[in-house]
Scaffold this active site. Structure first.
Site, PDB file in Angstrom:
ATOM      1  N   ARG A   1       0.828  -1.210   0.000  1.00  0.00           N
ATOM      2  CA  ARG A   1       0.000   0.000   0.000  1.00  0.00           C
ATOM      3  C   ARG A   1       0.868   1.267   0.000  1.00  0.00           C
ATOM      4  NH1 ARG A   1      -4.025  -0.678   4.921  1.00  0.00           N
ATOM      5  NH2 ARG A   1      -2.041  -1.290   5.874  1.00  0.00           N
TER       6      ARG A   1
ATOM      7  N   ASN B   1      -6.523  -2.676   2.110  1.00  0.00           N
ATOM      8  CA  ASN B   1      -6.488  -4.136   2.168  1.00  0.00           C
ATOM      9  C   ASN B   1      -7.911  -4.684   2.235  1.00  0.00           C
ATOM     10  OD1 ASN B   1      -3.719  -4.236   2.148  1.00  0.00           O
ATOM     11  ND2 ASN B   1      -3.502  -4.342   4.372  1.00  0.00           N
TER      12      ASN B   1
END
Length: 284
Positions: free
Chosen positions: A18, A36
């Site tokens: 990320r 996520n």
């Protein structure tokens, strides 16, 4: 503006994926989020220019340790403009801490492996340095041998330099004679320059005379043109005189013929009168 909804599958959670996605938006005008999913996948929603989005997708669909994107799906939509910036959507604090600890452990493991590789590289470099030192020793011995030969060569060079000095003295003598010849040539050139200056003055005088001759010729041309004009006028006057003379001669001839005819008529009339008077007994 376009909108991209992408799903990354593979080793994409707890490996800093990320953060990588977030960093790739810094130099691009892109807004949206990355988060996520409970399935172990990562969802990316991004809005921006089409070319920026295509470049962005190319940079996040990667396999780069410890990240390994095995599958990457993309869906294009029209932008909604609902996002002002690009953000990482975090989960609960325990999950985020666990992910960061996992990522930190992997980073430390990667550092440890790199340190081992660095030590192995250093040992290899030390071995190569030993080999280089041996070669340097051989090179030094070779240099000593070469220096001895250079000393011999220097002795020969000294002998050659002595001969060159003799040659240089001879060259200096020749150069002195050449300098004398050059001075003589300079004197001759100066005299030639003086002669050329006088020739230039003569040429300038000739140009002046030619200019005056041109002016005289121009005036003569003008005089000739005036004479031609006068001769043309004289020719015209002569032609007029000839025509006038011919007209006068014709007029005289016509007048003489007319008068002769009149005299003849008068004579006839006088003869008739005389005859009439004579018949009447009148003597004239």
């Amino acid at each position: 503006m376009k909108r991209v909804v992408a799903t990354a599958r593979g080793r994409v959670q707890r490996v800093g994926y990320r953060e990588h996605v977030y960093n790739e938006t810094f130099e691009r005008d892109i807004s949206g989020y990355v988060k996520n999913l409970d399935t172990g996948e990562v969802e990316i929603v991004a809005e921006g220019g089409e070319q920026d989005l295509r470049d962005f997708i190319s940079e996040i669909n990667i396999i780069r340790r410890p990240i390994a994107v095995k599958s990457f799906t993309v869906r294009w939509e029209e932008a909604t403009g609902e996002y002002a910036t690009f953000e990482i959507t975090r989960g609960d604090s325990q999950e985020e801490i666990a992910e960061r600890m996992d990522y930190a452990g992997k980073v430390l493991h990667s550092i440890d492996m790199k340190l081992d590789q660095s030590l192995q590289l250093q040992h290899t470099m030390l071995d190569k340095q030993d080999q280089m030192l041996d070669k340097q020793d051989q090179g030094l011995r070779l240099q000593h041998t070469m220096l001895d030969k250079q000393d011999q060569m220097l002795d020969k060079q000294d002998q050659m330099l002595d001969k060159q000095d003799q040659g240089l003295r001879l060259q200096h003598t020749m150069l002195d004679k050449q300098d004398q010849g050059l001075r003589l040539q300079h004197t001759m050139l100066d005299k030639q320059d003086q002669m050329l200056d006088k020739q230039d003055q003569g040429l300038q005088l000739q140009h002046t005379m030619l200019d005056k001759q041109d002016q005289m010729l121009d005036k003569q041309d003008q005089g000739l043109q005036l004479r031609h004009t006068m001769l043309d006028k004289q020719d015209q006057m002569l032609q007029i005189g000839i025509e006038t003379k011919e007209e006068i001669l014709g007029l005289r001839k016509d007048t003489g013929k007319y008068l002769d005819d009149e005299f003849k008529e008068i004579k006839k009339e006088l003869a008739a009168i005389k005859g009439a008077l004579a018949r009447a007994g009148i003597q004239v």
